[in-house]
Design an enzyme around this catalytic site. Structure first.
Site: not given
Ligand code: NI
Length: 173
Positions: A46, A51, A92-93, A134-135, A138
């Site tokens: 995701g 991000q 998380c990226l 989660h997204e 963000h």
């Molecule tokens: Ni993340």
């Protein structure tokens, strides 16, 4: 399509609040295509626009094993969350190489626009429900490490700063 640079915690740009998309036009479609390519390349399950330093309410996700079921959520809204919660080990990226447990609703119903600007509703469970929650965090400037203790967060910040220094060194080498 283009790969977009992913910003890393604790970059202050991760705390920006994303604005709703007013119209799903060619510009937005191209952001979605770039975000999808960036997510697949990373690889991740995701990615939120925040991000990649785009502060608009856009999420891409794909939790399929074959990596061929791209989901796009534009202006997502959670209509319902199950009272049942479960702790998942999240990553998380924007926080590379760090994983920790966060408790989330096991099921959610979401309303959003797809890449054609059409509204849809979807019920999500399992990993996909976790990824969406989660997204969506963000998009309101929240990284999953905010759920952890201040002590853990401080350690993660230190680790990430060290890592950034290291990769800068590699760049100038
Ligand atoms: Ni993340």
């Amino acid at each position: 399509m283009a790969l977009l640079p992913i910003i890393h915690y604790p970059d202050p740009r991760l705390y920006k609040i994303a604005k709703p998309v007013s119209v799903v036009d060619g510009r937005v479609k191209s952001i979605v295509a770039d975000m999808a390519q960036t997510m697949y390349e990373a690889p991740g399950v995701g990615l939120a626009a925040t991000q990649v330093d785009i502060h608009e309410r856009i999420i891409v996700a794909d939790c399929s094993d074959e990596r061929n079921q791209l989901l796009v959520f534009i202006n997502p809204e959670i209509l319902w969350s199950s009272p049942e919660k479960k702790a998942w080990r999240e990553g998380c990226l924007s926080v590379p190489d760090y994983f920790d447990e966060v408790e989330r609703a096991t099921q959610v119903r979401v309303k959003a626009l797809n890449v054609d600007g059409k509204e849809f509703e979807m019920e999500l469970d399992g990993l996909l429900a976790v990824v969406l929650q989660h997204e969506m965090d963000h998009l309101v400037g929240k990284v999953f490490v905010e759920y952890l203790s201040a002590f853990k967060r401080a350690r993660i910040s230190m680790k990430m700063k060290k890592r950034a220094k290291q990769s800068n060194k590699e760049l100038v080498r």
